[in-house]
Design a protein around this motif. Structure first.
Motif, PDB file in Angstrom:
ATOM      1  N   THR A 148       0.821  -1.290   0.215  1.00  0.00           N
ATOM      2  CA  THR A 148       0.095   0.184   0.067  1.00  0.00           C
ATOM      3  C   THR A 148       0.942   1.629  -0.388  1.00  0.00           C
ATOM      4  N   VAL A 149       0.710   2.566  -0.857  1.00  0.00           N
ATOM      5  CA  VAL A 149       1.827   3.265  -0.929  1.00  0.00           C
ATOM      6  C   VAL A 149       0.924   4.568  -1.051  1.00  0.00           C
ATOM      7  N   SER A 150       0.569   5.563   0.169  1.00  0.00           N
ATOM      8  CA  SER A 150      -0.138   6.351   0.645  1.00  0.00           C
ATOM      9  C   SER A 150       0.374   7.559   0.453  1.00  0.00           C
ATOM     10  N   ILE A 151      -0.404   9.122   0.326  1.00  0.00           N
ATOM     11  CA  ILE A 151       0.438   9.974  -0.026  1.00  0.00           C
ATOM     12  C   ILE A 151      -0.694  10.816   0.726  1.00  0.00           C
ATOM     13  N   ASP A 152      -0.075  11.442   2.381  1.00  0.00           N
ATOM     14  CA  ASP A 152      -0.348  11.770   3.307  1.00  0.00           C
ATOM     15  C   ASP A 152      -1.846  11.077   3.766  1.00  0.00           C
ATOM     16  N   TRP A 409      16.241   2.777  20.141  1.00  0.00           N
ATOM     17  CA  TRP A 409      14.711   3.160  20.489  1.00  0.00           C
ATOM     18  C   TRP A 409      14.109   3.033  19.851  1.00  0.00           C
ATOM     19  N   ILE A 410      13.496   1.884  19.290  1.00  0.00           N
ATOM     20  CA  ILE A 410      11.733   2.655  18.207  1.00  0.00           C
ATOM     21  C   ILE A 410      10.780   3.108  19.150  1.00  0.00           C
ATOM     22  N   PHE A 411      10.196   4.450  19.111  1.00  0.00           N
ATOM     23  CA  PHE A 411       8.645   4.364  19.814  1.00  0.00           C
ATOM     24  C   PHE A 411       7.688   4.134  18.498  1.00  0.00           C
ATOM     25  N   SER A 412       7.838   4.807  18.583  1.00  0.00           N
ATOM     26  CA  SER A 412       6.963   4.533  16.499  1.00  0.00           C
ATOM     27  C   SER A 412       7.354   4.566  15.330  1.00  0.00           C
ATOM     28  N   PRO A 413       6.536   4.364  14.304  1.00  0.00           N
ATOM     29  CA  PRO A 413       7.760   4.395  13.355  1.00  0.00           C
ATOM     30  C   PRO A 413       8.094   6.084  12.419  1.00  0.00           C
ATOM     31  N   ARG A 414       6.935   7.233  13.503  1.00  0.00           N
ATOM     32  CA  ARG A 414       7.149   8.468  13.691  1.00  0.00           C
ATOM     33  C   ARG A 414       8.153   8.572  14.662  1.00  0.00           C
ATOM     34  N   GLU A 415       8.643   8.341  15.360  1.00  0.00           N
ATOM     35  CA  GLU A 415       9.618   8.751  16.499  1.00  0.00           C
ATOM     36  C   GLU A 415      10.253   8.178  16.974  1.00  0.00           C
ATOM     37  N   ARG A 416      12.031   7.852  16.992  1.00  0.00           N
ATOM     38  CA  ARG A 416      12.805   7.320  17.519  1.00  0.00           C
ATOM     39  C   ARG A 416      13.610   8.109  17.960  1.00  0.00           C
ATOM     40  N   ARG A 459       7.889  13.383  13.153  1.00  0.00           N
ATOM     41  CA  ARG A 459       7.480  13.206  12.005  1.00  0.00           C
ATOM     42  C   ARG A 459       6.308  12.658  12.165  1.00  0.00           C
ATOM     43  N   ASP A 460       5.599  14.401  11.936  1.00  0.00           N
ATOM     44  CA  ASP A 460       4.116  13.453  11.731  1.00  0.00           C
ATOM     45  C   ASP A 460       4.354  14.712  10.786  1.00  0.00           C
ATOM     46  N   ASP A 461       2.293  14.632  10.090  1.00  0.00           N
ATOM     47  CA  ASP A 461       1.721  14.678   8.797  1.00  0.00           C
ATOM     48  C   ASP A 461       2.050  16.577   9.196  1.00  0.00           C
ATOM     49  N   GLY A 462       3.176  17.046   7.972  1.00  0.00           N
ATOM     50  CA  GLY A 462       3.739  18.226   8.089  1.00  0.00           C
ATOM     51  C   GLY A 462       4.441  19.136   9.030  1.00  0.00           C
ATOM     52  N   PHE A 463       4.910  18.164   9.875  1.00  0.00           N
ATOM     53  CA  PHE A 463       5.313  18.691  11.422  1.00  0.00           C
ATOM     54  C   PHE A 463       7.159  17.095  11.409  1.00  0.00           C
TER      55      PHE A 463
END
Length: 879
Positions: A148-152, A409-416, A459-463
């Motif tokens: 699955t490829v997603s944009i935003d 340590w990987i907290f989540s795919p967006r945070e490490r 990293r969050d969407d746009g941030f």
């Protein structure tokens, strides 16, 4: 359809029938042929509505019109049909036309004329981008279906059986692309889209096999890792992925040595490992690893970089005019980005060649913890010693080592978060014998570097948020003896810093970034020996020349502090065709020196505090007039603190000013094909307040150096680059530049010690079937500048000859040329891979001159040659 287009294609007038005269002619008068004295002119055009049923089709309808004496169309009929829909639309439009009346024999009259109405396909200005790509298995390079490829969070698609995906309409701007699927961890990468642009991407990813499924040698064993090119935030940059850099000939598989072959980089002296970028001194180019400054990129000798290639993700060179996030450098910027530790399982690499041996290991601990370790040790000096070969006369053979350790340590795919330790050590010793033993030259250098840093990213969407605190220590020592005069310099520096940034996309057309670049250091220095050694830029000397008799000694300490907040705004206009980046950086360049003057008896020392508070504006613009053409321009004010070595009250000047400069650049890039591109960049840099030796025979107290030097560099660099296409990649680069210096504002411009007018480079690599690969690298450049020796005189007091010099830096070493070749073969051994390689430097055995050397009377000149042909057989096993 526009009025101009209709007028260009529509009106061709043929008078078919003129109106008859109102009164009958007398039979006895001869008949007279009516004459058209003025043709009708279209005054009012009405655009026809393109039929909905015929969208995407072009057509032409030919009509006959009757234009009356008032210029109105009172009759219209179709003579050549294009279909009922087009006919109706054309008739409706032409009946509303208004003409200037036609005149026959000078009187307004009705006429019939033929009119061709063309329906064309309207080309609307593009407002979206197209995004296509392929998702493949990292090891087997096989397409992956069902990813699955997603944009935003709003748009998504699934790869087909060939691993392909497509988004027909993507809003312009920076968008977060996510890849996910069964047995994979969601990963994200930022791509930039521009209206009318077709963006093509290839993602090589890794997946875990199903539980209990047998492994095949082509199957991957870790979670999804997306490798994508970095976002280009600087106006003039060249970036190379680690995988391609490893395959460049002449680098012995060292990822970071590819920087030597990039545009804007001149050749350094053999064995120095220095970087000369856009005519700047090597110490003026800043090297950052994940934003953490390190003193240099290469070990002594320049054979190997200070960082394991297994940890490197990407290396980027910005020769100048970079963004507000970076500073404290008059020259270029080298940014090394390390790999994230997303992969699961245990992986490693073992390498050995003629220069050194290395090992690395990375492993996952549970679902979230990751560990990486690497170590390397040189052994070339031992091999040459065992073979009885003395190659260290001019080109030093270093003893070096380095190690890296990372825990993440990987907290989540967006945070490490991760913590990293970098270590490197160098020891170099060499001697140059002369016919007169009293003129023998010996030198020994050591450098030990430690860096410890943490890195937090979210990293969050746009941030995006990044925080990198660090601590480090550098210990350097050098001892040199020339003609019986000994010199020693020791420097131990402790440093700590923090780099933090926050980036947010406020609107689809506006992004903001703000951050802080803080650094504090304390240096303890000692120096003894000749007052003119080590030599510095601007000294008029010749290799092996005995130094003056004056000697001294000093011990001092220096504090440097920089707290540089910065802000940057990126504005995207015209559907992404125009991008403006404006920023500012503020840095105090504060410093404290332990002594402002040489010690006198038992009097206590008086220190000195100084600062050069400075705001440094930065600006960059990008314009894309066509999807294959990009124009860029940039400007930046830069500065750097004075070197701690120059702040001695005896050998230097504690009150030296911080050098400052400006950098200008403009470039034009053309995508010739989807993989072949060309780029030309013009640049100009200038600098002031450079530290130079005092011109006085007896310098003033505590003023052995003065901040009166000026510099400038200007030139053009061209890059023709072929991205990986049908197993081939490479580039050709040429730089024409001029780098000049003034010792003071009153003096004349002269060539800089590191000036190289012409630098031509070529890199090519091709992958053959069955795991074979061939590559070549060629370099051609102007020789280094030197001051000519025009004669000599005999100094009876010192019982030796002294040289007489011509104009400073008016001579050059001969042209430099070197050709390197690389051949390799890969073997699959179960789930591991073995690569055997042969890397040969200087295959033509070119005797390149690295220095002029003279006899004791300076009457006969010879050259010291650089490296001869140097083959290196290596092996690399990855698992």
């Amino acid at each position: 359809m526009s009025l101009a287009r209709a007028l260009r294609s529509s009106l061709f007038v043929a008078v078919v029938l003129a109106a008859r005269p109102a009164r009958a002619q007398r039979a006895e008068q001869p008949a007279r042929t009516p004459t058209l004295t003025r043709a009708p002119t279209l005054l009012r055009f009405v655009e026809a509505t393109h039929p909905e049923s015929e969208r995407g089709r072009a057509a032409t309808v030919v009509l006959q019109l009757r234009v009356n004496e008032q210029g109105r169309v009172d009759e219209a009929r179709v003579t050549e049909s294009a279909g009922a829909a087009f006919d109706r639309a054309a008739l409706e439009a032409v009946r509303q036309f208004v003409f200037s009346p036609a005149e026959i024999d000078g009187r307004p009259s009705a006429v019939r004329l033929a009119y061709r109405y063309q329906f064309t396909i309207r080309v609307e200005a593009p407002t979206t981008a197209e995004f296509v790509g392929v998702v493949r298995s990292r090891n087997a390079r096989a397409p992956l279906a069902g990813v699955t490829v997603s944009i935003d969070p709003t748009e998504s698609t699934v790869t087909d059986g060939q691993g392909r995906f497509r988004f027909a309409r993507v809003a312009p701007g920076a968008r977060v692309v996510s890849l996910s699927g069964e047995r994979v961890v969601v990963q994200r990468v930022t791509e930039h889209f521009e209206a009318g642009q077709r963006v093509e991407a290839t993602y090589d990813v890794s997946v875990t096999p199903p539980r209990g499924a047998p492994r095949s040698e082509d199957e991957d064993d870790v979670e999804l890792v997306v490798t994508a090119p970095p976002v280009r935030r600087q106006a003039v940059t060249t970036d190379v992925s680690a995988e391609q850099a490893r395959r460049v000939p002449g680098t012995q598989g060292d990822v970071l040595r590819v920087v030597e072959s990039l545009p804007g980089v001149a050749r350094a002296t053999a064995g120095s490992g220095a970087l000369v970028v856009w005519g700047a001194a090597p110490e003026d180019t800043r090297v950052l690893v994940d934003g953490v400054p390190v003193p240099r990129l290469y070990h002594d000798g320049g054979f190997r970089s200070v960082l394991s290639g297994e940890l490197v993700s990407n290396v980027e060179l910005a020769p100048g005019a970079y963004g507000a996030a970076y500073g404290r450098a008059l020259g270029g910027l080298v940014r090394v980005e390390t790999r994230g530790l997303e992969e699961r399982g245990t992986h490693g690499a073992l390498s050995i060649d003629a220069f050194d041996a290395s090992a690395s290991m990375r492993a996952s601990i549970g679902e979230r913890a990751r560990v990486f370790a690497a170590v390397r040790r040189a052994h070339l000096w031992q091999i040459l010693g065992a073979a009885g070969i003395d190659a260290g006369g001019f080109v030093p053979i270093p003893r070096y080592g380095d190690a890296q350790l990372r825990v993440g340590w990987i907290f989540s795919p967006r945070e490490r978060v991760d913590f990293t330790v970098l270590l490197s050590t160098d020891f170099t010793e060499r001697s140059v014998s002369a016919a007169d033993p009293s003129r023998d030259r010996r030198e020994r250098r050591t450098l030990d570097v430690l860096r410890v840093y943490g890195r937090y990213t979210r990293r969050d969407d746009g941030f995006e948020v990044s925080i990198v605190p660090y601590f480090g220590a550098d210990a350097s020592a050098s001892r040199a003896q020339t003609s019986g005069v000994a010199t020693g310099v020791d420097n131990v520096t402790l440093r700590a810093g923090l780099r933090a940034s926050m980036r947010a996309r406020v609107r689809s057309w506006l992004s903001l970034e703000a951050g802080i670049d803080a650094e504090i250091s304390r240096s303890e220095l000692s120096r003894d020996g000749s007052v003119s050694l080590p030599a510095r830029e601007g000294d008029v000397r010749v290799f092996g020349q005995p130094p003056p008799d004056q000697s001294n000694a000093d011990r001092w300490s220096v504090w440097h502090a920089g707290l540089a907040p910065y802000a940057e705004a990126t504005v995207s206009l015209a559907s992404g065709a125009v991008e403006l980046v404006s920023g500012v950086r503020v840095d105090p360049y504060a410093r404290a020196v332990s002594r402002r003057a040489p010690p006198e008896g038992i009097s206590p020392s008086i220190g000195l505090f100084a600062q050069d508070f400075r705001a440094e504006p930065r600006f960059a613009a990008r314009f894309r007039p066509h999807r294959r053409v990009t124009l860029r321009a940039a400007f930046g004010a830069v500065g750097q603190p004075p070197a701690a070595d120059d702040l001695s009250s005896i050998f230097g000047t504690p009150s030296l000013l911080a050098p400052r400069g400006t950098q200008w650049a403009a470039s034009a890039a053309v995508s010739i094909t989807d993989t072949l591109s060309a780029e030309a960049t013009g640049f100009f840099t200038e600098s002031t307040q450079l530290a130079m030796r005092s011109a006085l025979t007896a310098p003033l107290r505590a003023e052995a150096l003065v901040s009166r030097g000026e510099g400038r560099a200007y030139g053009l660099q061209v890059l023709l680059r072929q991205a990986l296409f049908r197993n081939f990649f490479g580039w050709v680069t040429y730089s024409f530049s001029r780098s000049e210096r003034k010792n003071s504002p009153e003096s004349e411009w002269r060539l800089f010690d590191f000036d190289q007018t012409h630098v031509l480079g070529l890199v090519a690599s091709y992958t053959l079937p069955f795991g074979f690969e061939l590559g070549a690298r060629a370099r051609l450049s102007s020789g280094f500048v030197r001051t000519p020796v025009t004669g000599s005189y005999y100094d009876a007091r010192r019982d030796r000859y002294e040289p007489l010099f011509g104009p400073q830096n008016s001579d050059r070493l001969p042209l430099f040329f070197q050709l390197d070749l690389r051949a390799s073969k890969k073997f699959r051994i179960g789930v591991s891979e073995l690569e055997l390689s042969l890397d040969v430097q200087n295959v033509t055995a070119q005797r390149n001159a690295e220095e002029f050397v003279f006899d004791e009377s300076f009457a006969r000149r010879e050259v010291i040659a650089g490296l001869p042909i140097l083959p290196s057989l290596g092996a690399r096993w990855t698992f």
